[in-house]
Design an enzyme around this catalytic site. Structure first.
Site, mmCIF file in Angstrom:
data_model
loop_
_atom_site.group_PDB
_atom_site.id
_atom_site.type_symbol
_atom_site.label_atom_id
_atom_site.label_comp_id
_atom_site.label_asym_id
_atom_site.label_seq_id
_atom_site.Cartn_x
_atom_site.Cartn_y
_atom_site.Cartn_z
ATOM 1 N N GLU A 145 23.604 -11.614 -4.609
ATOM 2 C CA GLU A 145 22.758 -10.917 -5.625
ATOM 3 C C GLU A 145 22.026 -10.106 -5.057
ATOM 4 O OE1 GLU A 145 23.017 -14.957 -8.302
ATOM 5 O OE2 GLU A 145 21.196 -14.874 -6.953
ATOM 6 N N PRO A 146 22.619 -8.953 -4.551
ATOM 7 C CA PRO A 146 21.710 -7.965 -3.517
ATOM 8 C C PRO A 146 20.729 -6.997 -4.888
ATOM 9 C CG PRO A 146 23.831 -7.124 -4.304
ATOM 10 C CD PRO A 146 23.971 -8.488 -4.626
ATOM 11 N N TYR A 172 1.013 -8.012 0.517
ATOM 12 C CA TYR A 172 1.152 -8.430 1.772
ATOM 13 C C TYR A 172 1.426 -7.356 2.887
ATOM 14 C CZ TYR A 172 5.732 -8.126 -1.191
ATOM 15 O OH TYR A 172 6.690 -7.958 -1.914
ATOM 16 N N CYS A 225 -10.361 0.397 -9.633
ATOM 17 C CA CYS A 225 -11.467 0.114 -9.196
ATOM 18 C C CYS A 225 -11.165 -1.274 -8.584
ATOM 19 C CB CYS A 225 -12.491 -0.378 -10.411
ATOM 20 S SG CYS A 225 -14.324 -0.425 -9.843
ATOM 21 N N GLU A 226 -10.901 -1.243 -7.246
ATOM 22 C CA GLU A 226 -10.859 -2.337 -6.174
ATOM 23 C C GLU A 226 -10.575 -1.863 -5.075
ATOM 24 O OE1 GLU A 226 -10.340 -5.712 -6.652
ATOM 25 O OE2 GLU A 226 -10.315 -5.727 -8.761
#
Length: 431
Positions: A290-291, A334, A361-362
């Protein structure tokens, strides 16, 4: 690093499959997802050709929809004789709407709802990959009510250590997915599945992780799974007829990445399956993988317009773009690495220690840190490479920011496959 299909043209602009990136930005606006159709189709053909020639008749690859799901992708997968793997009712509905053959759909997920399972059974999906005993017995009831025998697989944890990010390792015992071989729960699940009158267990599935650059984890997984096939036969007298090794083959995001070629990955897997089956006396099963990322990842490029430049002396330079974590959350999640280019110029003075900041706004809304760019100026078009997988599919309307358009390019031509959202779209479900 330039991914396949990318070059710089005579104007010094980045070109995607013969389409000038700055002209694409002017025509369609930014942020803009750009997908290389030729590369997607070529990757599919390499998978299907190798599997047809090297595995048991009936084997085929299934595209992992979670990487990128939309109508046009499913149309392409159907034309290229792929199967597809879906993990939600939404992905299933999209595939069916694109008229993808239901019998070539594998339905995954660790907590499928009763409605999703009914939908899958009623439309006739090829395999439902069962994750837990609750689902197993619920599905048996649903199949009984529908008057069908539903073919299923079981999600197995083979206990394989894949060298990848902790968040995307899924083959070890401590995972929310599936049944573990090492503690005996997988064998018990197999026995219970064989007792379900409305289910036909034909496949065992595993997925050991993502962004893997080594063949060893895949060949180890194949051997462990086939050894389990043998255990099942000795315990029950029955053979499992299909092996699904899931996905996980990596893509190239930066110069430091060295992903395997499709054939380099599959050759040792084919050899391991044949030799292990011969050694154990296990009938060779149909083979599925399942690529997802390895099909669409490098085929995608995201274009942004540079909005402002903020230099903090002796610290860093912030360059803000008109997108961010709303269209690419992988860095925030990550610290995913990317290659970033100035698509407006191939030559010029290089500016180092740049942080590419989004417009959300982070403070954590960043696309990349510590990159170098050629002479960045307000209004330039920036390109982030290898954004075909897990970018649009993880996009959101955070801050009520509109999701970008997506276009497909091929042989110097471009076409819209997903329209840019409008402000009215944001209100569609508001009451």
């Amino acid at each position: 690093m330039l991914t396949p299909g990318l070059t710089f043209n005579e104007k010094g602009h980045l070109s995607v499959e013969g389409c000038d990136a700055t002209e694409l930005a002017a025509k369609y606006g930014t942020p803009l997802y750009v997908m290389n159709e030729s590369l997607i189709r070529n990757n599919c053909r390499r998978y299907t050709a190798f599997i047809k020639d090297n595995f048991k008749n009936g084997s085929f690859p299934c595209y992992a929809s979670k990487a990128l799901s939309c109508l046009e992708i499913y149309r392409i997968m159907a034309e290229e004789q792929m199967g597809v793997d879906v993990v939600s009712g939404g992905e299933l509905y999209t595939a069916l709407t694109a008229e993808f053959p239901a019998n070539r759909i594998f339905f995954h997920g660790n907590n499928k709802t009763p409605d999703e399972l009914k939908m899958a059974v009623e439309c006739g999906v090829g395999r439902i990959i069962v994750d837990n005993l609750t689902e197993l017995h619920l599905l048996d009831e649903i199949a009984a009510e529908a008057g069908v025998i539903q073919k299923i697989g079981l999600r197995i944890k083979p206990g394989i250590e894949a060298h990848t990010h902790d968040y995307i390792r899924t083959g070890q015992i401590d995972s929310k997915f599936g049944f573990s071989i090492e503690n005996g729960e997988a064998l018990e699940a197999v026995k219970e599945a064989f007792e379900c009158e409305n289910l036909e267990l034909c496949q065992l599935h595993c997925h050991i992780g993502s962004q893997i650059f080594d063949t060893q984890p895949f060949t180890d997984a194949a051997k462990v799974m086939l050894q389990f096939f043998d255990v099942i036969h000795k315990e029950t007298g029955k053979w499992i007829t299909e092996l699904n090794l899931g996905g996980g083959l990596g893509a190239s995001y930066t110069d430091s990445d060295s992903p395997l070629e499709i054939e380099e990955y599959l050759t040792p897997v084919a050899e391991a399956i044949k030799s292990t089956c011969e050694e154990l006396g296990v009938p060779e099963p149909e083979f599925h993988i399942e690529p997802g990322r390895s099909i669409v990842g490098e085929a995608g490029t995201t274009l942004y317009t540079l909005g402002n430049i903020k230099e903090i002396k002796d610290i860093r330079t912030y360059i803000s773009v008109d997108g961010g974590m709303s269209d690419n959350i992988r860095y925030a999640l990550y610290q995913a690495e990317y290659t970033v280019l100035n698509a407006s110029k191939a030559q010029g003075n290089v500016v180092d220690n740049i942080t590419i900041a989004g417009k959300c706004c982070e403070s954590g809304d960043l696309i990349q840190e510590g990159v170098s760019l050629i002479d960045p100026q307000v209004g330039d078009i920036l390109a982030v490479l290898t954004t075909g997988a897990y970018n649009y599919s993880m996009a959101s309307n955070y801050n009520r920011i509109l999701r970008p358009a997506m276009i497909m390019v091929k042989d110097g031509n471009s076409r819209v496959i997903i329209q840019r959202e409008s402000y009215n779209d944001l209100l569609n479900n508001d009451i």
